[in-house]
Write an enzyme that holds these catalytic residues in place. Structure first.
Site, PDB file in Angstrom:
ATOM      1  N   HIS A 566       0.847  -1.205   0.000  1.00  0.00           N
ATOM      2  CA  HIS A 566       0.000   0.000   0.000  1.00  0.00           C
ATOM      3  C   HIS A 566       0.879   1.249   0.000  1.00  0.00           C
ATOM      4  O   HIS A 566       0.671   2.172  -0.794  1.00  0.00           O
ATOM      5  CB  HIS A 566      -0.921  -0.007   1.230  1.00  0.00           C
ATOM      6  CG  HIS A 566      -1.723   1.258   1.393  1.00  0.00           C
ATOM      7  ND1 HIS A 566      -3.054   1.347   1.061  1.00  0.00           N
ATOM      8  CD2 HIS A 566      -1.371   2.489   1.851  1.00  0.00           C
ATOM      9  CE1 HIS A 566      -3.485   2.573   1.307  1.00  0.00           C
ATOM     10  NE2 HIS A 566      -2.486   3.291   1.794  1.00  0.00           N
ATOM     11  N   GLU A 567       1.878   1.260   0.881  1.00  0.00           N
ATOM     12  CA  GLU A 567       2.728   2.457   0.994  1.00  0.00           C
ATOM     13  C   GLU A 567       3.555   2.670  -0.274  1.00  0.00           C
ATOM     14  O   GLU A 567       3.628   3.775  -0.794  1.00  0.00           O
ATOM     15  CB  GLU A 567       3.645   2.349   2.207  1.00  0.00           C
ATOM     16  CG  GLU A 567       2.905   2.337   3.547  1.00  0.00           C
ATOM     17  CD  GLU A 567       1.902   3.455   3.692  1.00  0.00           C
ATOM     18  OE1 GLU A 567       2.132   4.550   3.140  1.00  0.00           O
ATOM     19  OE2 GLU A 567       0.849   3.247   4.330  1.00  0.00           O
ATOM     20  N   HIS A 570       1.811   4.372  -3.053  1.00  0.00           N
ATOM     21  CA  HIS A 570       1.721   5.840  -3.031  1.00  0.00           C
ATOM     22  C   HIS A 570       2.816   6.437  -3.889  1.00  0.00           C
ATOM     23  O   HIS A 570       2.597   7.398  -4.635  1.00  0.00           O
ATOM     24  CB  HIS A 570       1.878   6.380  -1.603  1.00  0.00           C
ATOM     25  CG  HIS A 570       0.623   6.334  -0.796  1.00  0.00           C
ATOM     26  ND1 HIS A 570      -0.505   7.023  -1.153  1.00  0.00           N
ATOM     27  CD2 HIS A 570       0.328   5.694   0.357  1.00  0.00           C
ATOM     28  CE1 HIS A 570      -1.450   6.803  -0.251  1.00  0.00           C
ATOM     29  NE2 HIS A 570      -0.972   5.986   0.671  1.00  0.00           N
TER      30      HIS A 570
END
Ligand SMILES: *[C@@H]1O[C@H](CO)[C@@H](O)[C@H](O)[C@H]1NC(C)=O
Ligand SMILES: *[C@@H]1O[C@H](CO)[C@@H](O)[C@H](O)[C@H]1NC(C)=O
Ligand SMILES: *[C@@H]1O[C@H](CO)[C@@H](O)[C@H](O)[C@H]1NC(C)=O
Ligand SMILES: *[C@@H]1O[C@H](CO)[C@@H](O)[C@H](O)[C@H]1NC(C)=O
Length: 797
Positions: A566-567, A570
């Site tokens: 998820h990170e 980004h």
């Protein structure tokens, strides 16, 4: 009188509102500002189901795409704007190797200053404009302003003094270039540093005396209200941005004192031809961890009704402990904050074959967390295209631990036996500070076997932190492994050097280097979350993974792949939406929400198997089967009832709630593609052959001439379409633009064979062709209408 704008605060990370670090020493309160106007006049046009409304016609197939872009822009400008508007094609524009589409990024310029939210992105292939987004200012340009940029020479009363200085600087510039060559060849940075210092000093004197002051005086003479000293505006921004009450109080009580301590100097390359803008740097800024970059620009500000006018602003890039802001603050007193974007959210040299590949005792790629599988020994299975020198090698010249150090070797590449390489720098960060180079990381020695114990014991809460820290070797190795796998995976789907990926060295393939991901394990700045800061291409991304005190023993986010993915996503979405050098395209509202949603979708797709299952985000770390979102991702509307209209609900202003709706839509859409095209157990394409060609294997469809390779299966195709679409969509997209970009991506990749499959998926979640939103404000909100119909062309089945 000071007029401060207050904004609603949100934690940008994987989770919205879970507990901060408590009970184990001081915890910082991370605060994140993110707001700005949404422009009614901004639009995105993508054929084939939207008409491109210009007289512009297709050019011949072999036309230079940048020439096509130039003609196209001029065609639009001719119909829209006054003479004072011009533009520049940004240097981060590129032609995508996987699709053959050229992505051209354009910035509007008025009176010599950038309109910082005046963007065009134009997607071109074979002489045809496929789609474009446009948020250029269309009103009359402001007058009474000196039409000169900081980059232009301005006459100075002490012209001779300045000319002399220029000659001297040019002389130094030549020896600088020589020293630079020397460093590359000899690995010796000392002469470079010396000349660099001399050059900086002279440049500083030159700019402060010969250029900037003169410009400032002239401008001040014309616009009395303009405050040409950025310090007051900056200090007022810091008062709003700092999470520390004592800083706020101290600055407000001693405003003049803080102002006088802040020093300014110019930075920029002016003596070799370059497109780089020059910046004013401001140092000694309270709560900033580095000098702040400042430049004058215009920003579009909504007025009464539908009107929009240009406001002269200071644009600041402010690096703080927990945030990395790009802020626009009115240059006119009082200094109103106009917009804030937080960049934080939660072959010239022959390439050697590595001697030994490393091994790691880790949860293998695809195992989401410790509840889903056991650890095993995994090879450093780097992708030869994405990581040609492996994961533990990087040039001395690009190694920050050798910055300013004389290296006594003629070798180009440095080989490491730690979690330090060209794509990722992984280490502990118990202090929660910004330093990382000398932080602890495991050294596995020449055999590079990163095989460490991971058996946390259940302890009292008071000893839980210490117990977690005992496993730092295993944790850092895992974070390094997962992050490198993701680097290689995304690379193969088109997040390469020109698209703005994260690498120290780019192998002469374009894009900006010196920007590996700084990956901090067990970061001490928080608990129960994670975050990623994405500055523009050429500056390191920073990922911070936290411990979760949701169970005993503590759970370590580094072991939950879904959170790491998820990170890292980004970084992917921020760099490729709106171009590598614009990190302000997914800031808040629907676009910021989708920034969260892509991460959830990609993490969920990566863990999924041929046997369909629903999945929740962060279940293991949060110690909650239902995870940290409102609903698990599911095909069942009872289990996940989200539709487009869900965004109207109270509680859906935050980016994570918005993102969850978007991720659910993508999940449903991708399942439609899997139903149609099947499922592949590996998302990794085959390795290139010795001659550089990529075999199709069972991964791609049979190659069709020079056409881009098309992933054969539904899950790999979904990932490809989602990533291709991020490159096609405009800066600050809404759900409609992002959906349209996916449909256009399919049109380009497969000739549109999934047109109805994609629409069917979106429509089942209310995002059909007639879905609508009215009354959206800069802060979010609005009233939405779901549309569950599909386009007429798909109605037959
Ligand atoms: C790093 O490894 C490569 C490949 O094995 C080798 O050619 C090179 O000499 C090594 N570099 C150093 C500085 O030892
Ligand atoms: C980490 O591994 C090193 C050997 O590489 C070892 O010396 C050290 O004690 C380990 N640290 C912990 C906390 O176990
Ligand atoms: C899927 O389910 C089948 C039947 O239950 C099982 O044999 C197979 O191993 C499963 N595959 C995966 C990838 O879990
Ligand atoms: C959807 O989920 C609900 C609640 O768990 C269940 O009762 C229903 O049978 C499910 N529907 C389908 C089609 O699986």
């Amino acid at each position: 009188m000071r007029c401060l704008f207050t904004a609603s605060l949100a934690v940008a990370g994987i989770a919205g509102t879970l507990a901060h670090r408590v009970g184990d020493g001081p915890v910082r309160h991370r605060k994140s500002l993110g707001f700005g106007p949404v422009h009614k006049h901004a639009y995105y046009r993508s054929s084939p189901y939207q008409v491109v409304t210009t007289s512009f016609t297709r050019r011949s197939e072999d036309s230079d795409p940048f020439e096509v872009a130039r003609l196209f822009i001029e065609d639009i400008l001719a119909n829209q704007l006054s003479d004072s508007s011009s533009y520049k094609i940004r240097k981060d524009s590129y032609t995508d190797k996987t699709t053959g589409i050229t992505h051209v990024y354009v910035r509007q310029i008025i009176n010599g200053l950038e309109v910082s939210d005046g963007d065009m992105n134009i997607n071109i292939k074979d002489g045809l404009v496929l789609s474009y987004g446009n948020s250029f200012f269309t009103g009359p340009a402001p007058s009474g302003f000196v039409p000169q940029s900081l980059d232009e020479d301005i006459r100075h009363p002490h012209q001779e003094f300045c000319n002399g200085l220029t000659d001297e600087i040019e002389l130094h510039y030549n020896s600088f270039a020589e020293a630079q060559n020397e460093q590359v060849v000899m690995g010796d940075a000392a002469p470079l540093a010396k000349v660099d210092r001399a050059l900086r000093h002279l440049t500083h004197v030159h700019h402060s005396n010969c250029r900037f002051r003169q410009l400032a005086t002239e401008m001040a003479g014309l616009t009395q209200e303009t405050d040409l000293d950025p310090r007051s505006a900056l200090l007022q921004f810091m008062v709003t941005a700092t999470p520390h009450d004592h800083v706020v109080n101290d600055v407000l009580a001693n405003f003049e004192h803080y102002l006088s301590k802040m020093v300014q100097y110019m930075q920029g390359n002016h003596f070799a031809p370059t497109d780089e803008p020059s910046y004013l740097m401001v140092d000694n800024v309270p709560d900033a961890v580095a000098p702040v970059k400042a430049k004058l620009a215009y920003y579009q500000v909504p007025g009464k009704g539908d009107s929009v006018h240009l406001s002269l602003v200071w644009k600041f890039e402010v690096e703080m402990q927990d945030n990395w802001y790009e802020a626009a603050v009115s240059a006119m007193a009082p200094h109103r904050i106009v917009s804030v974007v937080d960049w934080a959210s939660d072959a010239p040299v022959p390439i050697p074959e590595p001697e030994t590949t490393a091994t790691y005792n880790v949860f293998a790629f695809g195992v989401n967390d410790p509840e889903e599988g056991k650890r095993s020994i995994q090879k450093e299975n780097f992708d030869a295209l994405a990581s040609p020198v492996g994961w533990h090698s990087l040039p001395y010249a690009n190694d920050p631990s050798f910055r300013g150090v004389k290296v006594a070797t003629k070798e180009f590449y440095r080989n490491t036996t730690t979690t330090w390489g060209n794509n990722v720098f992984a280490q502990e960060n118990w202090e929660g500070q910004n330093a990382y180079i000398t932080n602890y990381r495991p050294d596995a020695g020449s055999g590079k076997a990163f095989d460490y114990v991971y058996k946390p014991k259940e302890t009292d809460k008071s000893d839980a932190l210490e117990e977690a820290q005992k496993h730092i070797n295993a944790t850092v190795a895992q974070l390094f492994y997962t992050s490198n796998m993701m680097h290689d995976l995304y690379y193969r789907y088109g997040f390469d050097e020109v698209a703005g990926n994260f690498q120290q060295y780019n192998f002469g393939r374009g894009g900006e280097g010196n920007d590996a991901v700084i990956a901090n394990a067990q970061d001490g700045s928080g608990y129960n979350n994670a975050n990623f800061m994405t500055p523009p291409d050429g500056q390191n991304g920073r990922m911070r993974m936290y411990l979760w005190n949701t169970a005993l023993p503590y759970r370590d986010g580094d072991f939950e792949a879904g959170i790491v993915i998820h990170e890292l996503s980004h970084g992917l979405s921020t760099r490729i939406t709106g171009g590598p050098l614009n990190s302000g395209c997914l800031p808040f509202g629907e676009s910021g929400g989708m920034g969260e949603g892509w991460g959830d979708f990609l993490a969920t797709t990566i863990r999924s198997t041929a046997n369909y299952s629903d999945y929740a985000m962060g279940s293991w770390a949060a110690n909650r089967p239902q995870g940290i979102r409102n609903y698990p991702y599911s095909l069942n509307d009872t289990i996940n009832p989200s539709t487009y209209k869900t965004l109207d609900k109270p509680g859906y202003f935050g980016v994570h709630a918005i993102g969850e709706v978007w991720a659910e839509m993508l999940w449903v859409v991708s399942q439609g593609l899997i139903q149609k095209h099947g499922f592949t157990d590996t998302l990794f394409p085959p390795q290139p052959l010795a001659d550089g060609t990529i075999p199709t294997g069972d991964f791609y469809r049979p190659a069709a001439g020079k056409k881009p390779l098309v992933p054969k299966h539904g899950n790999s195709l979904s990932v490809q379409l989602v990533i291709n679409a991020m490159k096609l969509q405009p800066c600050r997209p809404g759900f409609f633009e992002a959906r349209d970009a996916i449909i256009l991506a399919d049109q380009q990749l497969t000739g549109g064979e999934n047109f109805c499959t994609l629409w069917k998926g979106f429509s089942s979640k209310g995002l059909g062709p007639d879905a609508d939103v009215i009354l959206r404000t800069p802060w979010g909100g609005g009233v939405r209408t779901d549309d569950f119909e599909v386009p007429l062309a798909c109605d037959t089945a």
